[in-house]
Design a protein around this motif. Sequence first.
Motif, PDB file in Angstrom:
ATOM      1  N   GLY A 263      59.153  45.476  44.241  1.00 49.84           N
ATOM      2  CA  GLY A 263      57.987  45.033  43.495  1.00 49.84           C
ATOM      3  C   GLY A 263      56.745  45.045  44.362  1.00 49.84           C
ATOM      4  O   GLY A 263      56.823  44.798  45.571  1.00 49.84           O
ATOM      5  N   PHE A 264      55.607  45.348  43.739  1.00 54.99           N
ATOM      6  CA  PHE A 264      54.340  45.343  44.473  1.00 54.99           C
ATOM      7  C   PHE A 264      53.356  44.458  43.723  1.00 54.99           C
ATOM      8  O   PHE A 264      53.040  44.716  42.553  1.00 54.99           O
ATOM      9  N   PRO A 265      52.874  43.387  44.365  1.00 58.83           N
ATOM     10  CA  PRO A 265      52.000  42.441  43.665  1.00 58.83           C
ATOM     11  C   PRO A 265      50.537  42.898  43.617  1.00 58.83           C
ATOM     12  O   PRO A 265      50.005  43.422  44.597  1.00 58.83           O
ATOM     13  N   VAL A 266      49.925  42.699  42.463  1.00 60.65           N
ATOM     14  CA  VAL A 266      48.491  42.961  42.290  1.00 60.65           C
ATOM     15  C   VAL A 266      47.890  41.743  41.595  1.00 60.65           C
ATOM     16  O   VAL A 266      48.380  41.316  40.550  1.00 60.65           O
ATOM     17  N   SER A 267      46.867  41.171  42.189  1.00 66.57           N
ATOM     18  CA  SER A 267      46.217  40.021  41.560  1.00 66.57           C
ATOM     19  C   SER A 267      45.001  40.478  40.768  1.00 66.57           C
ATOM     20  O   SER A 267      44.463  41.556  40.991  1.00 66.57           O
ATOM     21  N   GLY A 268      44.591  39.651  39.824  1.00 68.66           N
ATOM     22  CA  GLY A 268      43.462  39.997  38.968  1.00 68.66           C
ATOM     23  C   GLY A 268      42.305  39.035  39.141  1.00 68.66           C
ATOM     24  O   GLY A 268      42.493  37.844  39.404  1.00 68.66           O
ATOM     25  N   ILE A 269      41.099  39.560  39.003  1.00 69.06           N
ATOM     26  CA  ILE A 269      39.881  38.745  39.066  1.00 69.06           C
ATOM     27  C   ILE A 269      39.021  39.104  37.859  1.00 69.06           C
ATOM     28  O   ILE A 269      38.814  40.286  37.562  1.00 69.06           O
ATOM     29  N   PHE A 270      38.561  38.110  37.138  1.00 66.73           N
ATOM     30  CA  PHE A 270      37.637  38.315  36.028  1.00 66.73           C
ATOM     31  C   PHE A 270      36.288  37.674  36.359  1.00 66.73           C
ATOM     32  O   PHE A 270      36.195  36.798  37.220  1.00 66.73           O
ATOM     33  N   PRO A 317      39.369  43.779  34.429  1.00 63.18           N
ATOM     34  CA  PRO A 317      39.724  43.030  35.626  1.00 63.18           C
ATOM     35  C   PRO A 317      39.341  43.784  36.895  1.00 63.18           C
ATOM     36  O   PRO A 317      39.290  45.008  36.918  1.00 63.18           O
ATOM     37  N   PHE A 318      39.071  43.026  37.929  1.00 62.77           N
ATOM     38  CA  PHE A 318      38.955  43.587  39.272  1.00 62.77           C
ATOM     39  C   PHE A 318      40.277  43.267  39.970  1.00 62.77           C
ATOM     40  O   PHE A 318      40.819  42.176  39.809  1.00 62.77           O
ATOM     41  N   ALA A 319      40.771  44.222  40.716  1.00 65.79           N
ATOM     42  CA  ALA A 319      42.052  44.010  41.391  1.00 65.79           C
ATOM     43  C   ALA A 319      41.847  43.295  42.714  1.00 65.79           C
ATOM     44  O   ALA A 319      40.837  43.473  43.390  1.00 65.79           O
ATOM     45  N   LEU A 360      42.946  49.195  46.211  1.00 67.58           N
ATOM     46  CA  LEU A 360      43.039  47.742  46.320  1.00 67.58           C
ATOM     47  C   LEU A 360      42.182  47.202  47.457  1.00 67.58           C
ATOM     48  O   LEU A 360      41.530  46.167  47.316  1.00 67.58           O
ATOM     49  N   ILE A 361      42.174  47.918  48.575  1.00 68.17           N
ATOM     50  CA  ILE A 361      41.333  47.499  49.713  1.00 68.17           C
ATOM     51  C   ILE A 361      39.861  47.510  49.300  1.00 68.17           C
ATOM     52  O   ILE A 361      39.102  46.577  49.597  1.00 68.17           O
ATOM     53  N   MET A 365      37.237  44.184  48.937  1.00 72.34           N
ATOM     54  CA  MET A 365      36.016  44.134  49.734  1.00 72.34           C
ATOM     55  C   MET A 365      34.741  44.030  48.886  1.00 72.34           C
ATOM     56  O   MET A 365      33.654  43.836  49.431  1.00 72.34           O
ATOM     57  N   LEU A 366      34.877  44.150  47.558  1.00 71.25           N
ATOM     58  CA  LEU A 366      33.689  44.113  46.705  1.00 71.25           C
ATOM     59  C   LEU A 366      32.970  42.770  46.795  1.00 71.25           C
ATOM     60  O   LEU A 366      33.599  41.709  46.763  1.00 71.25           O
ATOM     61  N   SER A 367      31.652  42.830  46.873  1.00 77.13           N
ATOM     62  CA  SER A 367      30.844  41.610  46.789  1.00 77.13           C
ATOM     63  C   SER A 367      30.610  41.288  45.318  1.00 77.13           C
ATOM     64  O   SER A 367      30.879  42.110  44.434  1.00 77.13           O
ATOM     65  N   LYS A 368      30.093  40.107  45.049  1.00 77.13           N
ATOM     66  CA  LYS A 368      29.797  39.751  43.659  1.00 77.13           C
ATOM     67  C   LYS A 368      28.769  40.714  43.074  1.00 77.13           C
ATOM     68  O   LYS A 368      28.879  41.142  41.920  1.00 77.13           O
TER      69      LYS A 368
END
Length: 506
Positions: A263-270, A317-319, A360-361, A365-368
């Motif tokens: 399994g490979f985990p990916v988190s989400g950001i909204f 979503p942003f990863a 993913l990297i 690294m994305l800023s707001k």
Amino acid sequence: MTNTQSTDVILIGAGIMSSTLGALLKELAPNWKMTVFEKLSNAGEESSNEWNNAGTGHAALCELNYTSEKPDGTMDISKAININEQFQVSMQFWSYLVSQNRIQNPQEFIKSLPHMSMVQGQANIDFLKKRFKALSDNPLFKGMEFTEDPEKLMEWIPLMMNGRLQEDHIAATKIDTGTDVNFGSLTHKMFDHLESLGVDMHYQHTVTDLKRTNDGLWEVKVRNLESGTTAVHKAKFVFIGGGGGSLHLLQKSGIPEGRHIGGFPVSGIFMACNNPEVVNQHHAKVYGKAKVGAPPMSVPHLDTRFINNQKMLLFGPFAGFSPKFLKHGSVLDLFTSVKADNLVTMLAAGAKNMSLTKYLIQQVMLSKEQRMKDLREFIPNAKTEDWDLVIAGQRVQVIKDTEAGGKGTLQFGTEVISAEDGSIAALLGASPGASTAVHVMLDVIKRCFPTHIKEWEGKIKEMVPSYGQLLMNNQELLDHVHASTAEVLELNDPTKTRGSHLLKQA
């Protein structure tokens, strides 16, 4: 000395999948004793929680990644059809639960909400038009509209059209029978129902081990996180529905079907809008197209959401990346999931998916302000101060060896792994997940209780009238299902919407 207790069914994890399977089994075998273990203090607090998923009733009405263009230029809609059919199964079962007073107040977990696809640029518009025409020929997608007309688009999505340059060439499809689903609320309702029937609910209890005994039962070791005590429970059937935590438990079970799986985990950001004036200018779920090279789960969408009956607006979503398999998990989850039997599979996946790693990297690294740039492709006038970052849930993408993809193939769907004798099953994977929970759990029942299926078939068809059939091949049944579920769940009725059509062009 640990005490041993016996039950018929053990459900591990109190999310949407376990609640669905529990509700189905209680209808089919009401006398079976059932026990649920959840390590958190309440039901539906991980992937099913309303803040940890997009809340989209996935029916392929707007998700462009469920259709693809074939080499000959025609549109492949087979995946869209499958997902739509599966969502109709969920709708029928939810409708049954409400009509039989098993759960109440459907408006607290499901609401009608237009589903839209929006694209920019001529090549993407051509794709969307082709997709629209292909779907329009199928009765499952009745009522879909397409337009490139700026005036019509301003009517549909004023927030997204205001401030847009005149030369921006965009198109959209819209269908009014889409839904916003609060899977957290639905999960709570189903577990409340199960508890009222005598199902033993154990919160703040974590399963530490499970093994097959000589008498053919499963022995499940459980630790009470409050008292620190350990108990052993025996059951004829175990379902592992622990979201990202399912993989570790599947590995502990030792069944051969669980080997060579990683399994490979990916988190989400909204991004969530904090300005009510902006929120009230938008009323739809609008899905765009993933950027070239981006994985399927990265499709951007601007969503009206209803959480605790409050209207909200989310974009994403942003990863993100975390080695945790659960939002409330351990940073060691990824590393401890690597075993001797899946090491080669995991290494092969790493070599194959360098582009995903790079993506993913970049996302981490994305800023707001960089995220705001993506948002402004949807809302040109978006103001930074109107939006806050919200950390969503963790999703563990399945890695397995397949004939088509070879060793270490990354899967982006939902996977059910079950023992040959049907005594244990585990659910892995992500989207469309919760939306197709009833279809997936009926599949678990068919796999794991084959000797009961014949006697249960009548009851299953009472709960899900389309069981064993394709709705798209039976217009009369499709109309009945659409009308009855819309009435019971208090939704827009597809049988009363106008037919699919191409609106005035720009």
